[in-house]
Design an enzyme around this catalytic site. Structure first.
Site, short mmCIF file in Angstrom:
data_model
loop_
_atom_site.label_atom_id
_atom_site.label_comp_id
_atom_site.label_asym_id
_atom_site.label_seq_id
_atom_site.Cartn_x
_atom_site.Cartn_y
_atom_site.Cartn_z
N HIS A 28 6.10 40.20 48.65
CA HIS A 28 6.77 39.87 49.93
C HIS A 28 7.52 41.07 50.52
CE1 HIS A 28 5.74 35.71 49.60
NE2 HIS A 28 6.42 35.53 48.47
N1 Q9C Z 1 13.67 27.95 52.36
C1 Q9C Z 1 7.31 34.83 45.01
O1 Q9C Z 1 6.67 33.91 44.54
N2 Q9C Z 1 11.52 30.41 48.89
N3 Q9C Z 1 8.29 34.62 45.90
C2 Q9C Z 1 12.61 30.33 49.78
C3 Q9C Z 1 13.68 29.12 51.55
C4 Q9C Z 1 11.19 31.75 48.56
C5 Q9C Z 1 8.59 33.29 46.34
C6 Q9C Z 1 12.73 28.99 50.41
C7 Q9C Z 1 9.97 31.84 47.70
C8 Q9C Z 1 9.66 33.26 47.34
C9 Q9C Z 1 7.07 36.21 44.58
ZN ZN Z 2 4.80 33.24 44.96
#
Ligand code: Q9C
Ligand code: ZN
Length: 606
Positions: A188
């Site tokens: 990301h």
């Molecule tokens: N509403 C990886 O799997 N979620 N990152 C945040 C906010 C973030 C996942 C939810 C998920 C990130 C590397």
């Molecule tokens: Zn992920």
């Protein structure tokens, strides 16, 4: 390199050189694809170590990557240090560690990281090492879904350097493939921005390093993390030398990271059109079959055609069964199969780098399955694949867009189908198959052919009223098609007409839905003296069987078809008229219909 990957000719040389009457003229230079050339003198001893050189699997794991952790004590964050220790532990338990070649991690340098990220971003991350608690919280909160402590920057450099070192080792031939058990994850992280638990984009930085410093030309990045790797896509969106292919949960842009750029309509720009491939699932709940189908229809043909020098997988395990965030159901076996398929690309040069995955047990078992395959074990057997309707629809959307850029995606088939089917109101696809009905091989071939025609010539098109007309052995191939492609069939097929002639009346597969549908939508002409009528129980799995008008006995296919063609015509016409009058009452109507006909015997003339 394993024996199975070896050229037949090379094997031949090895055996030949062992002949007793060899003289010193046999001393020569052997150039093997992908490996350094070596001067070899006669005698199998000299060849042996290289010719049968075993595959070696590298492994990166540095416990110091566990230092990056959540500051809020007692508050659990899914991107937890135990993720990598859990994976390390299961590899130890199953005696994999001793079979792996440990590649030491090191911190990535500023120069390396800044091949992808801006100096501003590097500095921002760097500063966090000396921050007080409040500053760390505040800085972390400035990003989207990032937490920080004083070790975060160090761990991010270590994770990134670890992936670089492993890929270097693969390119130098120290190891054939490998697994990087690293955190924090990376995909990301954008050039200017940390996000989604990621600080530096480990895989993207590695890919740039390989090209910049290690003479690597083409790189395939395959991202099977449940999330779209927005950072990686951004880094290579106009780079024709790096293919980025991602399979992810999309949900119409609702799922994290929540951008439309994860859709299949984003496919790269400029020279790099077709070098970004997004396979966006419309919902949670995808299974092994969906992933394997996407692999076989999209990922592998493109990987093969692109022919990269190395494959790097952004190997998140948050699509695994049991993951609290991903909510998909991919089994360790399927992860093993995907790994196995990728080993056939780039002479086996393959590196898996951990990204997400938040159920410790799921990610450990998934990583174990992948590592075992990297070590050379065969993946366990998977049951026959049965992709869901949403999967097939997604894959066909991807194919429609990507087939403009990849020959192996058979654009000609798409175009033929679009031309002959979409632009007309009606098309007939006639498959004639002359063979012996009792021959299992030809039965199997026709099954495959019908699946192919359905997947490649009908599914992409606007055809909504498909009629399946089978005769002779064509009948059982249609029941096979109906069973294998149930969801789409129920959606698009208006009716099934069968003339089994002397063939046994075939059955559709299990599932009350399917059986009821089949009974409602079929018309099976079975002559009076066919053994079917002697059956005590006439189950719906045989469809709606009826005696042809005129009540003839069992006869060759062309004769029965001739006898029934009025009735067939009336049947198709009635259903179609009903559907069209319904659709014409709606503002947008697609009235295209197709008759797919498969039979053995003379062509059926309507
Ligand atoms: N509403 C990886 O799997 N979620 N990152 C945040 C906010 C973030 C996942 C939810 C998920 C990130 C590397
Ligand atoms: Zn992920």
């Amino acid at each position: 390199m394993s024996v199975e990957n070896m050229d037949i000719e090379e094997l031949y040389v090895v055996v030949d050189s062992n002949k007793p009457n060899l003289n010193d003229k046999t001393s020569k230079t052997l150039k093997r694809p992908g490996l350094d050339s070596q001067t070899v003198t006669n005698g199998i001893e000299k060849y042996h170590p290289q010719a049968f050189k075993e595959s070696r699997t590298g492994f990166v794991y540095d416990i110091r990557m566990r230092y990056h952790g959540n500051l809020h004590e007692g508050e659990y964050h899914p991107e937890d240090p135990s993720r990598i220790s859990g994976i390390a532990k299961i590899l130890e338990t199953y005696n994999c560690t001793e079979r792996l070649v440990r590649i030491p991690a090191r911190e990535a340098t500023k120069e390396e990281v800044c091949l992808v990220h801006s100096v501003k971003h590097w500095n921002e991350v760097d500063k966090t090492a000396g921050m007080k608690f409040d500053q760390l919280v505040e800085t972390g909160d400035q990003y989207n879904s990032v937490y920080l402590n004083n070790d975060s920057a160090f761990c991010a450099r270590l994770a990134c350097g670890g992936v670089i070192e492993l890929c270097k080792a693969v390119m130098q031939g120290t190891v054939t493939n490998g697994f990087a058990n690293v955190r924090p994850p990376g995909h990301h992280a954008e050039p200017e921005e940390a996000m989604g638990f990621c600080l530096f984009n480990n895989v993207a930085v590695t890919a740039k390093c390989l090209r910049e410093y290690h003479n690597v030309n083409k790189i395939l990045i395959l991202d099977w993390d449940i999330h779209h790797g927005n950072g990686t896509q951004k880094a290579f969106y106009s780079d024709p030398n790096i293919v980025y292919c991602s399979i992810h949960r999309y949900e119409n842009g609702e799922f994290y990271p929540g951008s439309e750029q994860a859709n299949y309509t984003f496919f790269g720009s400029g020279e790099a059109k077709g070098k970004t491939i997004n396979i966006p699932w419309p919902r949670a709940g995808m299974y092994d079959s969906d992933y394997i189908y996407a692999f076989d229809k999209v990922v592998m043909p493109i990987a093969d055609e692109f022919s990269p020098d190395i494959v790097i997988v952004s190997a998140g395990f948050d699509a695994a069964e049991g993951d609290p965030i991903g909510e998909n159901h991919v089994s360790p076996i399927a992860f093993g199969h995907m790994t196995h398929r990728l080993k056939s690309i780039a002479n086996g040069r393959l590196v898996l780098a951990l990204e997400g995955g938040y159920n410790i047990d799921s990610i450990s078992r998934s990583a174990l399955a992948c590592v075992k395959v990297l070590l050379g074990e065969a993946p366990e057997r998977l049951p026959p694949i049965k992709p869901s309707k949403d999967c097939m629809e997604t894959v066909h959307n991807v194919l429609r867009v990507q087939s403009r850029y990849w020959k192996s995606l058979a654009p000609e088939h798409v175009e033929i189908a679009e031309d002959t089917i979409t632009k007309q109101d009606c098309a007939i696809i006639d498959i004639d198959f002359s063979s012996n009905p009792g021959d299992n091989q030809s039965r199997h071939d026709l099954n495959e052919l019908l699946l192919y025609v359905w997947d490649n010539m009908i599914l992409h098109t606007a055809a909504r009223h498909v009629f399946l007309l089978g005769a002779g052995i064509g009948c059982s191939s249609f029941t096979n098609l109906i069973t294998e492609r149930e969801p789409m069939i129920l959606d698009r097929v208006g009716g099934v007409i069968m003339v089994p002639s002397e063939i046994e009346v075939p059955k559709v597969g299990r599932g009350t839905n399917l059986i009821d549908w089949y009974y409602e939508h079929s018309c099976i002409f079975v002559p009076e003296d066919h053994p079917y009528w002697e059956k005590k129980q006439k189950s719906k799995v045989f469809g709606r069987c009826k005696l042809p008008v005129g009540n003839m006995g069992v006869a060759p296919v062309p004769e029965i078809l001739d006898q029934c063609h009025q009735e067939i015509f009336r049947y198709v016409y009635t259903i179609l008229a009903e559907k069209l009058s319904y659709e014409n009452s709606k503002p947008t109507s697609s009235s295209t219909f197709v008759i797919l006909q498969a039979k053995h015997g003379n062509p059926f003339v309507a």
